[in-house]
Scaffold this active site. Structure first.
Site, PDB file in Angstrom:
ATOM      1  N   ARG A  96       0.831  -1.205   0.000  1.00  0.00           N
ATOM      2  CA  ARG A  96       0.000   0.000   0.000  1.00  0.00           C
ATOM      3  C   ARG A  96       0.867   1.258   0.000  1.00  0.00           C
ATOM      4  NH1 ARG A  96      -3.124  -3.638   3.719  1.00  0.00           N
ATOM      5  NH2 ARG A  96      -1.122  -3.582   4.761  1.00  0.00           N
TER       6      ARG A  96
ATOM      7  N   HIS B 296      11.416   8.117  13.732  1.00  0.00           N
ATOM      8  CA  HIS B 296      10.303   7.186  13.503  1.00  0.00           C
ATOM      9  C   HIS B 296       8.943   7.908  13.638  1.00  0.00           C
ATOM     10  CE1 HIS B 296       9.229   2.618  13.685  1.00  0.00           C
ATOM     11  NE2 HIS B 296       8.332   3.302  13.004  1.00  0.00           N
TER      12      HIS B 296
ATOM     13  N   ARG C 281      11.432  -0.389   8.228  1.00  0.00           N
ATOM     14  CA  ARG C 281      12.065  -0.807   9.474  1.00  0.00           C
ATOM     15  C   ARG C 281      13.570  -0.710   9.297  1.00  0.00           C
ATOM     16  NH1 ARG C 281       7.936   0.046  11.431  1.00  0.00           N
ATOM     17  NH2 ARG C 281       6.565  -1.293  12.667  1.00  0.00           N
TER      18      ARG C 281
ATOM     19  N   GLU D  94      16.662   1.127  17.433  1.00  0.00           N
ATOM     20  CA  GLU D  94      16.004   2.329  17.958  1.00  0.00           C
ATOM     21  C   GLU D  94      15.879   2.261  19.474  1.00  0.00           C
ATOM     22  OE1 GLU D  94      12.251   3.053  15.984  1.00  0.00           O
ATOM     23  OE2 GLU D  94      13.191   2.791  14.049  1.00  0.00           O
TER      24      GLU D  94
ATOM     25  N   ALA E 193       7.010   8.684  10.655  1.00  0.00           N
ATOM     26  CA  ALA E 193       6.343   8.706   9.339  1.00  0.00           C
ATOM     27  C   ALA E 193       4.814   8.646   9.442  1.00  0.00           C
ATOM     28  CB  ALA E 193       6.867   7.590   8.444  1.00  0.00           C
TER      29      ALA E 193
END
Ligand code: GLV
Ligand code: GLV
Length: 330
Positions: free
Chosen positions: A157, A294, A247, A276, A296
């Site tokens: 997607r 992180h 990722r 992370e 988004a």
């Protein structure tokens, strides 16, 4: 019924759970629960459901801490933080939040593409530091995006939405890799004025060799870990930029630091990291990289929708229905 939420999230989903008459406990810690804190929290009450985050490692020990829980609803589209085999063994339903964050993540990927090539973060720092002493013909030169080639690794997607912006907004050409070819996607974009296809299926290697920008959109799986290795980075053009909003572990981050230092590629823009919140040594000191923490999917709109979807999954399972977004069928 009783639901535990591992960290404060937008209220809209919590309200849905409460409106259904469920009792909701939300972790009061302003941060990720440690392993011990998570296990202790889940043992407080016989919870029927858990709403967890991508920062929570969920495995057998966690399921055993709360054997009454029928569902762990992950507040994320990715679910590599959850051991699916353990969930299956324990008969726990796992759900995620796909769909609602597609456009938001694709917008961030494009923001990174434009920012790295036009040196936005660097220019901002430069200007705020008082270094702007007048227009200069050679100052902060970047590269164009229009009509360049975008490589998409993972045409799900989000990857498809990034391709949409690239072709519709910037007349870019697409090389994409996925586990399966999507001929409808190729047909949708047709051919350009020279008769060559706007979107072409290719191997990972050919995507890397042919692209001016490469954007990563695969999930983290054993097969995709370090998909972008030192060797693969060398296949990219020295003028190319690498963007990752999926990722961190898809890219060998130590190899990327070396590649950026040695100008194997021109630049990178990352929203996700291997360990992370830690960054690989040297990463943050590089000039030719943009890093965001992180974020988004971090818009007010999308984070509320994710909260509502996670709640809808819990409500369905506690009502004895199939959840809308299962990642593991029992
Ligand atoms: C964020 O990284 C997500 O998987 O939703
Ligand atoms: C994730 O939602 C994807 O399919 O890219």
């Amino acid at each position: 019924m009783k639901i535990y939420v591992t960290r404060k999230i937008p209220q809209s989903g919590i309200d849905k759970l409460v409106a259904k008459g469920h009792e909701v406990d939300v972790s009061q810690k302003d941060g990720v629960l440690t392993r011990e804190e998570l296990l202790a929290a889940l043992k407080q009450k016989p919870y029927d459901a858990v709403l967890c985050l991508l920062t929570d490692k969920i495995d057998k020990e966690v399921f055993e801490a709360v054997p009454t829980a029928k569902i762990f609803a992950n507040y994320a589209v990715g679910f590599d933080n959850i051991n699916l085999n353990d969930a299956k063994e324990k008969g726990v339903m796992i759900t995620n939040t796909p769909g609602v964050l597609t456009e938001t993540v694709a917008e961030h990927a494009f923001a990174l593409i434009l920012s790295i090539t036009r040196r936005i973060a660097e220019a901002d720092k430069f200007t705020k530091a008082g270094n702007f002493h007048g227009w200069g013909p050679m100052m902060l030169l970047g590269n164009d995006v229009s009509r360049k080639t975008l490589g998409i690794i993972g045409l799900g997607r989000i990857g498809s939405r990034v391709a949409y912006h690239a072709v519709k907004g910037f007349d870019m050409k697409i090389f994409y890799y996925d586990v399966k070819r999507d001929e409808n996607f190729e047909k949708e974009y047709g051919v350009d004025s020279t008769g060559s296809p706007r979107a072409q299926f290719a191997s990972v290697e050919d995507v890397l060799k042919n692209s001016d920008f490469v954007s990563i959109h695969v999930p983290l799986l054993p097969e995709t870990k370090h998909l972008i290795s030192a060797e693969k980075l060398k296949m990219m053009k020295p003028s190319a930029y690498l963007v990752n909003t999926s990722r961190g572990s898809i890219i060998d981050e130590v190899a990327l630091v070396e590649a950026l230092k040695n100008k194997i590629i021109k630049g990178a823009a990352l929203d996700v990291f291997e360990n992370e919140p830690a960054l690989a040594p040297g990463l943050a000191e590089l000039e030719n990289i943009i890093i965001t923490p992180h974020i988004a999917s971090a818009t007010e709109e999308t984070r509320s929708k994710m909260s509502e979807i996670a709640a809808a999954n819990i409500i369905a399972v506690l009502d004895g229905q199939a959840p809308p977004n299962p990642v593991l069928q029992k």
